[in-house]
Design a protein around this motif. Structure first.
Motif, PDB file in Angstrom:
ATOM      1  N   GLY A  51       0.813  -1.201   0.000  1.00  0.00           N
ATOM      2  CA  GLY A  51       0.000   0.000   0.000  1.00  0.00           C
ATOM      3  C   GLY A  51       0.847   1.251   0.000  1.00  0.00           C
ATOM      4  O   GLY A  51       1.774   1.401  -0.786  1.00  0.00           O
ATOM      5  N   ASN A  52       0.543   2.157   0.902  1.00  0.00           N
ATOM      6  CA  ASN A  52       1.274   3.419   0.996  1.00  0.00           C
ATOM      7  C   ASN A  52       2.342   3.405   2.085  1.00  0.00           C
ATOM      8  O   ASN A  52       2.944   4.436   2.393  1.00  0.00           O
ATOM      9  CB  ASN A  52       0.305   4.576   1.258  1.00  0.00           C
ATOM     10  CG  ASN A  52      -0.613   4.808   0.070  1.00  0.00           C
ATOM     11  OD1 ASN A  52      -0.156   4.816  -1.064  1.00  0.00           O
ATOM     12  ND2 ASN A  52      -1.896   4.979   0.330  1.00  0.00           N
ATOM     13  N   SER A  53       2.596   2.229   2.666  1.00  0.00           N
ATOM     14  CA  SER A  53       3.626   2.122   3.704  1.00  0.00           C
ATOM     15  C   SER A  53       5.009   2.222   3.090  1.00  0.00           C
ATOM     16  O   SER A  53       5.194   2.026   1.890  1.00  0.00           O
ATOM     17  CB  SER A  53       3.495   0.778   4.429  1.00  0.00           C
ATOM     18  OG  SER A  53       2.219   0.641   5.017  1.00  0.00           O
ATOM     19  N   ALA A  54       5.989   2.542   3.935  1.00  0.00           N
ATOM     20  CA  ALA A  54       7.369   2.589   3.467  1.00  0.00           C
ATOM     21  C   ALA A  54       7.795   1.205   2.995  1.00  0.00           C
ATOM     22  O   ALA A  54       7.517   0.201   3.654  1.00  0.00           O
ATOM     23  CB  ALA A  54       8.284   3.062   4.594  1.00  0.00           C
ATOM     24  N   PRO A  55       8.438   1.099   1.846  1.00  0.00           N
ATOM     25  CA  PRO A  55       8.828  -0.213   1.328  1.00  0.00           C
ATOM     26  C   PRO A  55       9.914  -0.866   2.175  1.00  0.00           C
ATOM     27  O   PRO A  55      10.703  -0.188   2.824  1.00  0.00           O
ATOM     28  CB  PRO A  55       9.344   0.109  -0.080  1.00  0.00           C
ATOM     29  CG  PRO A  55       9.750   1.538  -0.030  1.00  0.00           C
ATOM     30  CD  PRO A  55       8.821   2.194   0.942  1.00  0.00           C
ATOM     31  N   ASP A  56       9.927  -2.187   2.153  1.00  0.00           N
ATOM     32  CA  ASP A  56      10.988  -2.969   2.786  1.00  0.00           C
ATOM     33  C   ASP A  56      12.074  -3.182   1.743  1.00  0.00           C
ATOM     34  O   ASP A  56      11.910  -3.995   0.843  1.00  0.00           O
ATOM     35  CB  ASP A  56      10.431  -4.301   3.277  1.00  0.00           C
ATOM     36  CG  ASP A  56      11.487  -5.208   3.885  1.00  0.00           C
ATOM     37  OD1 ASP A  56      11.124  -6.261   4.425  1.00  0.00           O
ATOM     38  OD2 ASP A  56      12.697  -4.878   3.820  1.00  0.00           O
ATOM     39  N   ARG A  64      22.965   0.614  -6.209  1.00  0.00           N
ATOM     40  CA  ARG A  64      22.673   0.751  -7.644  1.00  0.00           C
ATOM     41  C   ARG A  64      21.240   0.316  -7.949  1.00  0.00           C
ATOM     42  O   ARG A  64      20.729   0.601  -9.018  1.00  0.00           O
ATOM     43  CB  ARG A  64      23.650  -0.088  -8.468  1.00  0.00           C
ATOM     44  CG  ARG A  64      25.116   0.346  -8.363  1.00  0.00           C
ATOM     45  CD  ARG A  64      25.992  -0.424  -9.336  1.00  0.00           C
ATOM     46  NE  ARG A  64      26.059  -1.858  -9.048  1.00  0.00           N
ATOM     47  CZ  ARG A  64      25.423  -2.785  -9.757  1.00  0.00           C
ATOM     48  NH1 ARG A  64      24.676  -2.438 -10.789  1.00  0.00           N
ATOM     49  NH2 ARG A  64      25.549  -4.053  -9.427  1.00  0.00           N
ATOM     50  N   PHE A  65      20.638  -0.381  -7.004  1.00  0.00           N
ATOM     51  CA  PHE A  65      19.283  -0.888  -7.185  1.00  0.00           C
ATOM     52  C   PHE A  65      18.297   0.018  -6.452  1.00  0.00           C
ATOM     53  O   PHE A  65      18.511   0.378  -5.286  1.00  0.00           O
ATOM     54  CB  PHE A  65      19.161  -2.300  -6.629  1.00  0.00           C
ATOM     55  CG  PHE A  65      19.848  -3.357  -7.430  1.00  0.00           C
ATOM     56  CD1 PHE A  65      21.232  -3.470  -7.436  1.00  0.00           C
ATOM     57  CD2 PHE A  65      19.111  -4.255  -8.190  1.00  0.00           C
ATOM     58  CE1 PHE A  65      21.877  -4.446  -8.180  1.00  0.00           C
ATOM     59  CE2 PHE A  65      19.741  -5.248  -8.934  1.00  0.00           C
ATOM     60  CZ  PHE A  65      21.123  -5.339  -8.925  1.00  0.00           C
ATOM     61  N   SER A  66      17.193   0.325  -7.128  1.00  0.00           N
ATOM     62  CA  SER A  66      16.130   1.091  -6.487  1.00  0.00           C
ATOM     63  C   SER A  66      14.809   0.694  -7.125  1.00  0.00           C
ATOM     64  O   SER A  66      14.773   0.124  -8.217  1.00  0.00           O
ATOM     65  CB  SER A  66      16.363   2.599  -6.640  1.00  0.00           C
ATOM     66  OG  SER A  66      16.347   2.963  -8.008  1.00  0.00           O
ATOM     67  N   ALA A  67      13.735   0.950  -6.421  1.00  0.00           N
ATOM     68  CA  ALA A  67      12.418   0.627  -6.959  1.00  0.00           C
ATOM     69  C   ALA A  67      11.424   1.644  -6.456  1.00  0.00           C
ATOM     70  O   ALA A  67      11.579   2.214  -5.378  1.00  0.00           O
ATOM     71  CB  ALA A  67      11.994  -0.783  -6.566  1.00  0.00           C
ATOM     72  N   GLU A  68      10.417   1.845  -7.269  1.00  0.00           N
ATOM     73  CA  GLU A  68       9.338   2.769  -6.918  1.00  0.00           C
ATOM     74  C   GLU A  68       8.004   2.102  -7.209  1.00  0.00           C
ATOM     75  O   GLU A  68       7.894   1.246  -8.082  1.00  0.00           O
ATOM     76  CB  GLU A  68       9.440   4.065  -7.741  1.00  0.00           C
ATOM     77  CG  GLU A  68      10.656   4.904  -7.427  1.00  0.00           C
ATOM     78  CD  GLU A  68      10.648   6.210  -8.209  1.00  0.00           C
ATOM     79  OE1 GLU A  68      11.486   7.082  -7.900  1.00  0.00           O
ATOM     80  OE2 GLU A  68       9.818   6.365  -9.120  1.00  0.00           O
ATOM     81  N   ARG A  69       7.015   2.530  -6.462  1.00  0.00           N
ATOM     82  CA  ARG A  69       5.651   2.107  -6.740  1.00  0.00           C
ATOM     83  C   ARG A  69       4.726   3.245  -6.355  1.00  0.00           C
ATOM     84  O   ARG A  69       4.835   3.795  -5.254  1.00  0.00           O
ATOM     85  CB  ARG A  69       5.279   0.849  -5.965  1.00  0.00           C
ATOM     86  CG  ARG A  69       3.902   0.309  -6.368  1.00  0.00           C
ATOM     87  CD  ARG A  69       3.458  -0.842  -5.509  1.00  0.00           C
ATOM     88  NE  ARG A  69       2.237  -1.421  -6.055  1.00  0.00           N
ATOM     89  CZ  ARG A  69       1.441  -2.250  -5.364  1.00  0.00           C
ATOM     90  NH1 ARG A  69       1.747  -2.567  -4.115  1.00  0.00           N
ATOM     91  NH2 ARG A  69       0.354  -2.739  -5.913  1.00  0.00           N
ATOM     92  N   THR A  70       3.815   3.568  -7.228  1.00  0.00           N
ATOM     93  CA  THR A  70       2.844   4.613  -6.967  1.00  0.00           C
ATOM     94  C   THR A  70       1.551   3.967  -6.507  1.00  0.00           C
ATOM     95  O   THR A  70       0.897   3.244  -7.273  1.00  0.00           O
ATOM     96  CB  THR A  70       2.579   5.452  -8.238  1.00  0.00           C
ATOM     97  OG1 THR A  70       3.817   5.967  -8.719  1.00  0.00           O
ATOM     98  CG2 THR A  70       1.637   6.590  -7.919  1.00  0.00           C
ATOM     99  N   GLY A  71       1.211   4.211  -5.243  1.00  0.00           N
ATOM    100  CA  GLY A  71      -0.020   3.655  -4.698  1.00  0.00           C
ATOM    101  C   GLY A  71      -0.024   2.142  -4.804  1.00  0.00           C
ATOM    102  O   GLY A  71       0.900   1.465  -4.365  1.00  0.00           O
TER     103      GLY A  71
END
Lengths: 114, 113
Positions: A51-56, A64-71
């Motif tokens: 959901g909108n919680s901080a990602p683990d 070098r690795f990152s990820a995003e999610r909108t909603g």
């Protein structure tokens, strides 16, 4: 959609380039995961969104690795300055939540760094 | 630290035989133990899962046996068929972890016709 959709299905990139991998989870699934699977090996947890919680982010192997999610929608996994050891299948999975519900995997994005 | 150990790495069985794959875990907080089946070029798909309050679960030709005291669980495929040839992964997760799965290293099963 009916299942977890990932794109691109295959990506060949030169060492040092950045890549973006996309995941469309199943509609209504609040949780989304990224896993990495090296050839002939098991699945390695990378990151989890709920959901909108901080990602683990505890599984990300380097900065070098990152990820995003909108909603509760699409997620993008970005690998910067790719290295040959990044070559693997990157699997996305989603989960509706609740006891007994199934985690569904996409077919993965096959990344080859040359 | 590998929290779920899976064996064997590969298995060859004759059609009609029984395939057995074993897993052992370390974290006693795990409370959900699924098995996933993966065909080449596809993502893993849930096959069958068990919770530690039962010692066995059967779905068709697939059975999970669970031994809580030994911290071991196994997948039995009865009457194995060539179409069962795939890679099988055991996994485990714990309550409150939103089903963040820890996977075994996988077993490549080949069922000979």
């Amino acid at each position: 959609g009916a299942g977890v959709s990932q794109s691109p299905s295959n990506k060949v990139t030169e060492k040092g380039k950045d890549v973006e991998l996309r995941c469309d989870p199943i509609s209504g699934h609040t949780a989304l995961y990224w896993y990495r699977q090296r050839l002939g090996q098991g699945l390695e947890f990378l990151i989890y969104f709920q959901g909108n919680s901080a990602p683990d982010k505890s599984g990300l192997p380097s900065d070098r690795f990152s990820a995003e999610r909108t909603g509760e929608s699409v997620s993008t996994l970005t690998i910067q300055r790719t290295q040959q050891e990044d070559s693997a299948v990157y699997l996305c999975a989603s989960y509706r939540g609740g006891s007994g519900n199934t985690i569904y995997f996409g077919e993965g994005s096959w990344l080859t760094v040359v | 630290q590998q929290q779920v150990k899976q064996s064997p790495q590969s298995l060859i069985v004759q059609k009609g035989g029984i395939s057995i794959i074993n897993c052992a875990y370390e974290n006693t907080a795990f409370d959900y133990f699924p098995w996933y089946q993966q065909f080449p070029g596809k993502g893993p798909a849930l096959l069958i899962a068990i919770r530690p309050d039962v010692s066995e679960k059967k779905e068709g030709r697939f059975t999970i046996s669970f031994n809580k005291s030994a911290k071991q669980f196994s997948l039995h495929i009865m009457d194995s068929q060539p179409g069962d040839s795939a890679t099988y992964f055991c996994a485990a997760s714990r309550a409150g972890s939103a089903r963040q799965l820890t996977f075994g290293s996988g077993t490549q099963l080949t069922v000979l016709p």
